[in-house]
Design a protein around this motif. Sequence first.
Motif, short mmCIF file in Angstrom:
data_model
loop_
_atom_site.label_atom_id
_atom_site.label_comp_id
_atom_site.label_asym_id
_atom_site.label_seq_id
_atom_site.Cartn_x
_atom_site.Cartn_y
_atom_site.Cartn_z
N GLN A 203 -29.46 -8.08 -18.46
CA GLN A 203 -30.23 -7.39 -17.58
C GLN A 203 -31.41 -7.04 -17.57
N ASN B 176 -36.01 -8.49 -9.39
CA ASN B 176 -35.38 -8.24 -10.78
C ASN B 176 -36.12 -9.51 -11.57
N ARG C 125 -28.83 -0.98 -8.65
CA ARG C 125 -29.08 -2.75 -7.88
C ARG C 125 -27.53 -2.74 -6.68
N THR D 263 -25.43 -5.86 -4.90
CA THR D 263 -25.57 -6.88 -5.44
C THR D 263 -24.92 -7.78 -4.06
N LYS E 81 -21.46 -8.35 -3.84
CA LYS E 81 -20.23 -7.22 -3.26
C LYS E 81 -20.32 -6.58 -2.15
N TYR F 241 -17.71 -12.03 -0.59
CA TYR F 241 -19.31 -11.92 -0.93
C TYR F 241 -19.84 -13.13 -1.33
N SER G 216 -23.54 -14.82 0.49
CA SER G 216 -24.30 -15.92 -0.44
C SER G 216 -24.49 -16.75 1.12
N TYR H 223 -30.34 -4.69 0.69
CA TYR H 223 -29.79 -5.91 -0.27
C TYR H 223 -31.17 -7.12 -0.71
N PRO I 296 -31.84 -10.66 -3.47
CA PRO I 296 -31.11 -11.25 -4.43
C PRO I 296 -31.50 -11.35 -5.93
N ASN I 297 -31.11 -11.11 -6.80
CA ASN I 297 -31.39 -11.15 -8.39
C ASN I 297 -31.41 -12.49 -8.65
N ALA J 109 -29.87 -13.83 -11.71
CA ALA J 109 -28.22 -15.14 -11.61
C ALA J 109 -28.69 -16.24 -10.23
#
Lengths: 354, 354
Positions: free
Chosen positions: A60, A121, B4, B6, B8, B18, B22, B48, B50-51, B54
């Motif tokens: 992370q 992030n 954070r 996500t 979900k 989820y 997306s 939200y 997006p990370n 990931a």
Amino acid sequence: MAQRVTLKQVAVQAGVSYQTVSKVLNKQAQVSKETKERILEAVQTLGYHPNSIARNMRLQQSCLIGYSWAPAPPDQVNPILDQLLQSMAQAAETAGYHLLCFPHHFDQETVTAYRDLIDTNRVDGFVISSVEYDDPRVTFLQERGFPFVAFGRSNPELSFPFVDIDGAAGMQMVVEHLVRLGHRHIAALAWPKDSRVGQNRMDGYLSGLAANGISVSPGLILRCEGNFQGGLEATSRLLELPVIQRPTAIMAFNDVMAIGAIRAAQERGLQVGVDLAITGFDDTPMVQYLTPTLTSVRQPIWEVGQQVISILLSILNETSLPGAQVLVRPELIVRESSRGQSIQNDKTKLVNYP
Amino acid sequence: MAQRVTLKQVAVQAGVSYQTVSKVLNKQAQVSKETKERILEAVQTLGYHPNSIARNMRLQQSCLIGYSWAPAPPDQVNPILDQLLQSMAQAAETAGYHLLCFPHHFDQETVTAYRDLIDTNRVDGFVISSVEYDDPRVTFLQERGFPFVAFGRSNPELSFPFVDIDGAAGMQMVVEHLVRLGHRHIAALAWPKDSRVGQNRMDGYLSGLAANGISVSPGLILRCEGNFQGGLEATSRLLELPVIQRPTAIMAFNDVMAIGAIRAAQERGLQVGVDLAITGFDDTPMVQYLTPTLTSVRQPIWEVGQQVISILLSILNETSLPGAQVLVRPELIVRESSRGQSIQNDKTKLVNYP
DNA sequence: ATATTGAATGCGAACGTTCGCCCGAACGCT
DNA sequence: AGCGTTCGGGCGAACGTTCGCATTCAATAT
């Protein structure tokens, strides 16, 4: 392109589970000497390298430090950018971090780019520079509790980690130097009042005069834009003063203003360095090749970069004293423009007051 | 720091799976209007984002472009770094990419840093600059088949995507300009033969002379280090030639050499711009404030940055013509040092030969 | 009435790590 | 002989996405 080697492939080769390979590589596990060697050998032969994206995913974090800066105006060059970036990048690299550089946006809200990088992030922390009074980036990052270190101070009441050049000390060195040469009428080509850096240098000018028992002449302090034209015009005004009020030395708050000042003096037939002392600030590399060569104050940028990153890393590792605030002393470089000698091109004397 | 958000959590809020969220966010799915709106509303209220780590993990890319450069020598400043970085960073950002800056290593093998970044999957591609003959980075990256674009050419037989300044065209403009002013004896302060950029500029000097029916005088071509001292000494030698051989104009291959040349001329009491024309190359911002102001060749760096990134992105998206090779024309900036006028400080005339 | 479509959504899997828990074997102790 | 402790290593889970396939349901065609 070669297919990537993963932990699993190494594990197959070494006949263990892939998690064990991970443990060996992170030196945290108790594994027998033989399997350890077997694994390391497999790593070698397969040429395994950990996938940093996957590591970042798991841990992370991104191991990236965001940095953005305001571009220099078209008629000037940023004299410290190169060295600062190299220094920061080098310091970051040894800790496995890298610099993520993003563009400066004038139009929209400045913090937007910072917010986006945090929200997605992308970075673990920021370095910010050119910090001003009431800097929106400082308040934003403090509110979010996001790690950052500043190159430069802001309002005195704000408490955050920073590294800064002791501009006041630098200006004091200049005053000291000029006073030793016998100057008593020392003018300042200053910046507008809203400049934090300008205020810091002004403090040094004033306290330098005070320390030498010289009273301040308001007529010798001119505020103007920090460019060539500003230095030129302000100096022209100074040189039109009655002889008794006229300064014998002019301290510019940066080099490009000093260059404007030199031009103004030369247009009036004065020999800079003999008839009139002029000094700059920043020690832009090219000023050593001016005619005359320019006395200036050099900022230890390499050290700033190292310190900034070092503090940021300690914050990220939570091994930090929360509010590290570091001041580094600049260095006075005396050259012809304040020495009163005949012009020689290859002599540069370094003087560093302790 | 805020927890954070996500996919979900958004899904729960909107009452869908989820993965459907997306799909909506990537605009690729067939979802009903109502659920789409419900999802977008949930995205809004929860804030939200997006990370990116990931995403990178899943997509097997980093959206980072590696860039490293050799730092300028301590007595010089890199006049294009600021603008190049801003330009590249800006072009990259609009495509969701960022610049990863890593330090230049003199000591060890240069390619090590590049290799590490590739092996650990940190970057998707590179921009390299200051490309020389037989540049090890080019051969290494070609062998690995790793995406990169160069700022600058290398050996003619090597084929890879690059953007370069047409230095030859720039020098030809200078020759043209000097010839129009009546000069026939035009000297060149050149670089050592192993410099690719130097060779390119030399080509322009030679073809410029040829185009104007001027035969080359080998005695007027001096090769030296590209710094102040080199320009100073070479010019001193030129000015000691017998009058009949002595040049009336000197073209330096960069600005700092030109500054050395000006110094040498002034030490002999010559008035640069009147008794002797001197020109530079790069149009370093400060040369407009020299006495006299310096004629130079300006490189369209912003455009170079845009093109470099654009080509690299098209390679990464595999929408590329494989070997894009772009030349951009520089711009001649005529100032006092080659104009033969009395010195004025605020007039700068731009001339751009088509 | 049944088979065929298509849209809307769910679901499992995977990307490559790291972390913590569990388990078996060996060892030393009472 | 029984029991706790340590060592070596396996295993499941999770980080937050995206992708492809499966499933459902309704509408249309046969």
